[in-house]
Design a protein around this motif. Structure first.
Motif, short mmCIF file in Angstrom:
data_model
loop_
_atom_site.label_atom_id
_atom_site.label_comp_id
_atom_site.label_asym_id
_atom_site.label_seq_id
_atom_site.Cartn_x
_atom_site.Cartn_y
_atom_site.Cartn_z
N UNK A 95 1.00 -1.31 0.11
CA UNK A 95 -0.05 0.07 -0.03
C UNK A 95 1.07 1.26 -0.14
N UNK A 96 0.51 2.35 -0.66
CA UNK A 96 1.19 3.45 -0.39
C UNK A 96 0.34 4.29 0.61
N UNK A 97 1.09 4.76 1.60
CA UNK A 97 0.70 5.59 2.57
C UNK A 97 0.85 7.11 2.47
N UNK A 98 -0.08 8.02 2.70
CA UNK A 98 -0.07 9.32 2.63
C UNK A 98 1.10 9.86 3.75
N UNK A 99 2.15 10.67 3.28
CA UNK A 99 3.24 11.09 4.26
C UNK A 99 2.69 11.76 5.28
N UNK A 100 1.78 12.68 5.07
CA UNK A 100 1.45 13.62 6.30
C UNK A 100 0.73 12.94 7.41
N UNK A 101 0.47 11.61 7.28
CA UNK A 101 -0.33 10.72 8.16
C UNK A 101 0.51 9.38 8.53
N UNK A 102 2.00 9.45 8.05
CA UNK A 102 2.53 8.03 8.06
C UNK A 102 2.73 7.64 9.56
N UNK A 103 3.15 8.46 10.54
CA UNK A 103 3.39 8.32 12.09
C UNK A 103 1.83 7.61 12.70
N UNK A 104 0.80 8.39 12.29
CA UNK A 104 -0.39 8.09 12.66
C UNK A 104 -0.69 6.60 12.26
N UNK A 105 -0.40 6.38 10.89
CA UNK A 105 -0.67 5.23 10.39
C UNK A 105 0.03 3.94 10.88
N UNK A 106 1.37 4.02 11.40
CA UNK A 106 1.96 3.18 12.14
C UNK A 106 1.54 2.77 13.52
N UNK A 107 1.07 3.77 14.21
CA UNK A 107 0.46 3.49 15.50
C UNK A 107 -0.92 2.73 15.35
N UNK A 108 -1.58 3.41 14.19
CA UNK A 108 -3.20 2.59 13.90
C UNK A 108 -2.93 1.17 13.59
N UNK A 109 -2.05 0.75 12.83
CA UNK A 109 -2.01 -0.72 12.29
C UNK A 109 -1.54 -1.45 13.35
N UNK A 110 -0.85 -1.09 14.35
CA UNK A 110 -0.71 -1.84 15.59
C UNK A 110 -1.92 -2.68 16.23
N UNK A 111 -2.88 -1.80 16.16
CA UNK A 111 -4.08 -2.21 16.82
C UNK A 111 -4.97 -2.97 15.83
N UNK A 112 -4.78 -2.89 14.56
CA UNK A 112 -5.83 -3.25 13.57
C UNK A 112 -5.11 -4.49 12.74
N UNK A 113 -4.19 -3.94 11.75
CA UNK A 113 -3.60 -4.97 10.70
C UNK A 113 -2.83 -5.97 11.66
N UNK A 114 -1.99 -5.48 12.56
CA UNK A 114 -1.23 -6.41 13.36
C UNK A 114 -1.87 -7.22 14.22
N UNK A 115 -2.77 -6.79 14.92
CA UNK A 115 -3.67 -7.58 15.92
C UNK A 115 -4.25 -8.63 15.21
N UNK A 116 -4.91 -8.58 13.78
CA UNK A 116 -5.39 -9.63 13.39
C UNK A 116 -4.31 -10.48 12.68
N UNK A 117 -3.18 -10.21 12.39
CA UNK A 117 -1.99 -11.06 11.99
C UNK A 117 -1.88 -12.15 13.36
N UNK A 118 -1.70 -11.19 14.38
CA UNK A 118 -1.17 -12.17 15.59
C UNK A 118 -2.07 -13.27 15.92
N UNK A 119 -3.54 -12.85 15.67
CA UNK A 119 -4.67 -13.81 15.82
C UNK A 119 -4.74 -15.14 14.98
N UNK A 120 -4.12 -14.83 13.56
CA UNK A 120 -4.18 -15.68 12.62
C UNK A 120 -3.22 -16.81 12.85
N UNK A 121 -3.67 -18.33 12.95
CA UNK A 121 -2.90 -19.42 13.01
C UNK A 121 -2.26 -19.73 11.46
N UNK A 122 -2.75 -19.18 10.49
CA UNK A 122 -2.23 -19.34 9.13
C UNK A 122 -0.95 -18.71 8.94
#
Length: 209
Positions: free
Chosen positions: A111-138
């Motif tokens: 994905x291409x992330x908008x530079x003005x919100x890049x740091x906010x994106x890094x924080x957001x993905x911890x509790x969203x994308x990464x949380x789903x990844x951690x739950x996946x057994x696959x």
């Protein structure tokens, strides 16, 4: 331990020439490769992919002769030019034991992330994308990178898995992940550079050095 940089090289080839292209690539790789290079073939389109861990940009100098040789050897089989980029490691919710996933399959998620919100994106993905990844057994390995040298800027995830792709894909087809995608766009990500691609491991590790 994941290397600080990752070189991604991909060549689109004629559909009927995929196996020949792999053989050519493996022959050149056996003779002279980057450290720990791993070779893959696309499961979705006729293409060959190589991932090479790098300690630093200085490692690229040792690969240039091989690139010229490989490009010439693959030219008759190719449908497009070499796609090559260097990615910088950012983090890993599911790290690999070695520098790259040791799994039969990987998926590249970009994905291409908008530079003005890049740091906010890094924080957001911890509790969203990464949380789903951690739950996946696959998902066995999940590495996050950002483009350093590339004409395709953005975030790249390298996801490693061993099950058949049809069993892996539902991880990102759940209602929860659909909600995550709705949150991401247009708040964080642009309409450019969005893709997911699956590849099957062909060779790598000691045999490719």
């Amino acid at each position: 331990m994941t290397s600080p940089l990752l070189l991604v090289t991909e060549v689109p080839v004629e559909r009927e020439a995929s196996q020949e292209a792999l053989a050519v690539w493996q022959d050149r790789t056996h003779a002279a490769a980057g450290r720990g290079s791993v070779l893959y073939e696309s499961t979705e389109a006729p293409a060959v992919l190589e991932l090479t861990p790098l300690a630093g940009l200085a490692d690229l100098a040792a690969l240039t002769d091989r690139w010229r040789d490989l490009r010439g050897a693959l030219a008759p089989l190719s449908t497009g030019d070499v796609r090559r980029q260097v990615l910088e490691f950012v983090g890993a919710p599911k790290p690999a034991a070695d520098e790259l996933p040791d799994t039969p399959y990987i998926q590249l998620r970009h994905v291409e992330v908008k530079p003005p919100v890049y740091e906010e994106y890094l924080s957001w993905r911890q509790g969203t994308i990464f949380a789903e990844v951690l739950k996946s057994e696959r998902i066995e390995t999940f590495l996050a990178y950002h483009s350093l040298l590339s004409t395709e800027p953005g975030v790249m995830f390298v996801s490693g898995f061993s099950c058949p792709p049809q069993e892996y894909l539902p991880t990102f087809a759940s209602e929860r992940y659909a909600e995550i995608a709705r949150q991401a766009h247009p708040r964080f990500v642009t309409d450019e550079g969005l893709y997911t691609r699956i590849y099957r491991r062909v060779s790598g590790g000691e045999g490719a050095r």
